[in-house]
Design an enzyme around this catalytic site. Structure first.
Site, PDB file in Angstrom:
ATOM      1  N   ASP A  25       3.523   1.175  -2.507  1.00 24.08           N
ATOM      2  CA  ASP A  25       4.804   1.295  -2.102  1.00 24.08           C
ATOM      3  C   ASP A  25       5.639   0.475  -2.734  1.00 24.08           C
ATOM      4  O   ASP A  25       5.431  -0.590  -3.400  1.00 24.08           O
ATOM      5  CB  ASP A  25       4.824   0.801  -0.581  1.00 24.08           C
ATOM      6  N   ASN A  73       7.075  12.300   3.837  1.00 27.03           N
ATOM      7  CA  ASN A  73       8.071  11.961   2.738  1.00 27.03           C
ATOM      8  C   ASN A  73       9.055  13.248   2.564  1.00 27.03           C
ATOM      9  O   ASN A  73       9.953  13.168   1.622  1.00 27.03           O
ATOM     10  CB  ASN A  73       7.329  11.685   1.437  1.00 27.03           C
TER      11      ASN A  73
HETATM   12  C1  IPE Z   1       4.076   5.333   2.288  1.00 26.67           C
HETATM   13  O1  IPE Z   1       5.181   4.775   2.031  1.00 26.67           O
HETATM   14  C2  IPE Z   1       3.765   6.698   1.669  1.00 26.67           C
HETATM   15  C3  IPE Z   1       3.456   6.611   0.211  1.00 26.67           C
HETATM   16  C4  IPE Z   1       3.158   5.590  -0.443  1.00 26.67           C
HETATM   17  C5  IPE Z   1       3.159   7.868  -0.554  1.00 26.67           C
HETATM   18  P1  IPE Z   1       6.575   5.002   2.763  1.00 26.67           P
HETATM   19  O2  IPE Z   1       7.477   4.426   1.793  1.00 26.67           O
HETATM   20  O3  IPE Z   1       6.786   6.386   2.740  1.00 26.67           O
HETATM   21  O4  IPE Z   1       6.196   4.470   4.048  1.00 26.67           O
HETATM   22  P2  IPE Z   1       7.277   3.795   5.067  1.00 26.67           P
HETATM   23  O5  IPE Z   1       8.433   4.991   5.366  1.00 26.67           O
HETATM   24  O6  IPE Z   1       7.600   2.445   4.649  1.00 26.67           O
HETATM   25  O7  IPE Z   1       6.564   3.555   6.387  1.00 26.67           O
HETATM   26  C1  IPE Z   2       6.375   4.531  -2.840  1.00 29.82           C
HETATM   27  O1  IPE Z   2       7.633   4.068  -3.096  1.00 29.82           O
HETATM   28  C2  IPE Z   2       6.227   5.966  -3.144  1.00 29.82           C
HETATM   29  C3  IPE Z   2       6.452   6.933  -2.171  1.00 29.82           C
HETATM   30  C4  IPE Z   2       6.387   6.799  -1.100  1.00 29.82           C
HETATM   31  C5  IPE Z   2       6.648   8.416  -3.096  1.00 29.82           C
HETATM   32  P1  IPE Z   2       8.851   4.281  -2.229  1.00 29.82           P
HETATM   33  O2  IPE Z   2       9.652   5.453  -2.706  1.00 29.82           O
HETATM   34  O3  IPE Z   2       8.542   4.229  -0.763  1.00 29.82           O
HETATM   35  O4  IPE Z   2       9.639   2.745  -2.395  1.00 29.82           O
HETATM   36  P2  IPE Z   2      10.554   2.011  -1.354  1.00 29.82           P
HETATM   37  O5  IPE Z   2       9.497   1.633  -0.332  1.00 29.82           O
HETATM   38  O6  IPE Z   2      11.810   2.978  -0.842  1.00 29.82           O
HETATM   39  O7  IPE Z   2      10.798   0.642  -2.241  1.00 29.82           O
HETATM   40 MG    MG Z   3       8.332   3.104   0.823  1.00 32.38          MG
END
Ligand code: IPE
Ligand code: IPE
Ligand code: MG
Length: 245
Positions: A25, A73
């Site tokens: 993340d 997502n």
């Molecule tokens: C979890 O991260 C999903 C992945 C790392 C693929 P998100 O960024 O989607 O999760 P939330 O929305 O912060 O809970």
């Molecule tokens: C994790 O990084 C990757 C996916 C969930 C695909 P994020 O895209 O969630 O990055 P932040 O949390 O917005 O910084």
């Molecule tokens: Mg995230």
């Protein structure tokens, strides 16, 4: 008077977590901090996981699961979803060579049917190519959700009941496990999440029941092999009781 518990600062290679789960993340925030588009963060994140899975394989870790795209997502703007899917396809094309050269096995966990035909085909191709390797088994979680996985397991058990393969009275936790995407793999021992968030976000709800949770404020693209080692050392200094004494 306090006695500080002695903490070992070296990895015990005979006592590695068998299965490491990673919630990668913080790609978006990493990009934002640099004034870059979010997709640049995802690209940097995909470079980071390539290095981490190799490092884990070299250390002798048997199983690793990385959360690449959740069932939630799809809520992101179409442009970001499209860019993530393009990146996944590129990644899977690279993986064909890189994973095979390093003797690693790739497995996709999640529901494939919502993914593009190219991605589905590429996954099958790499899974087939690498299936007899005996290095790390690397699960890439794409269109993955823990609830969807458990619901899917229930659906398949219901089919077995309907076909007379199993009696409802004989259904146990083991039956559910055997129908998960990770059937036959050990539960997650160590769960790592980057970016300072302390939640599961629907990741491996069944398999993390007794996982040790380790988190860091570092954003995923900044996560290094040394961070992985730190997490493992920390894991090795914890007392796991599994409900016992
Ligand atoms: C979890 O991260 C999903 C992945 C790392 C693929 P998100 O960024 O989607 O999760 P939330 O929305 O912060 O809970
Ligand atoms: C994790 O990084 C990757 C996916 C969930 C695909 P994020 O895209 O969630 O990055 P932040 O949390 O917005 O910084
Ligand atoms: Mg995230």
């Amino acid at each position: 008077m306090f006695f500080k518990k002695k903490v070992n600062d070296e990895i015990d290679y005979d006592n590695l977590p068998r299965h490491i789960g990673i919630i990668m993340d913080g790609n978006g925030r990493w990009a934002k901090k640099r004034g870059l588009p979010r997709n640049a963060g995802h690209k940097a994140g995909s470079d980071a996981i390539k290095k981490i899975v190799r490092a884990a394989n070299a250390m002798g870790v048997e199983y690793m699961t990385a959360y690449a795209f959740s069932t939630e997502n799809w809520k992101r703007p179409k442009e970001e979803v499209d860019a993530l899917m393009d990146l996944l396809l590129t990644y899977l094309k690279d993986a064909e060579r890189l994973m095979h050269e390093d003797n690693m096995r790739l497995r996709m966990i999640g529901s494939p049917k919502e993914l593009s035909p190219e991605i589905q085909e590429q996954i099958i191709k790499v899974e087939e190519l690498t299936k007899n390797n005996d290095g790390i088994l690397w699960n890439i979680a794409i269109n993955y959700g823990g609830r969807e996985e458990i619901a899917n397991s229930a659906k398949r058990i219901a089919e077995d009941v309907q076909n007379g393969i199993i009696n409802p009275e004989d259904i146990t936790a083991d039956t559910v496990e055997k129908h998960l995407y990770t059937a036959g793999q050990p539960d997650v021992d160590l769960l790592i999440r980057t970016s300072g968030e302390m939640r599961l976000s629907n990741f491996m709800l069944w398999q993390v029941s007794y996982a040790e949770f380790w988190y860091t404020d570092k954003l995923w693209p900044d996560f290094t092999e040394d961070d992985l080692k730190r997490a493992i050392i920390d894991f090795q200094n914890r007392g796991r009781r599994f409900g016992g004494v």
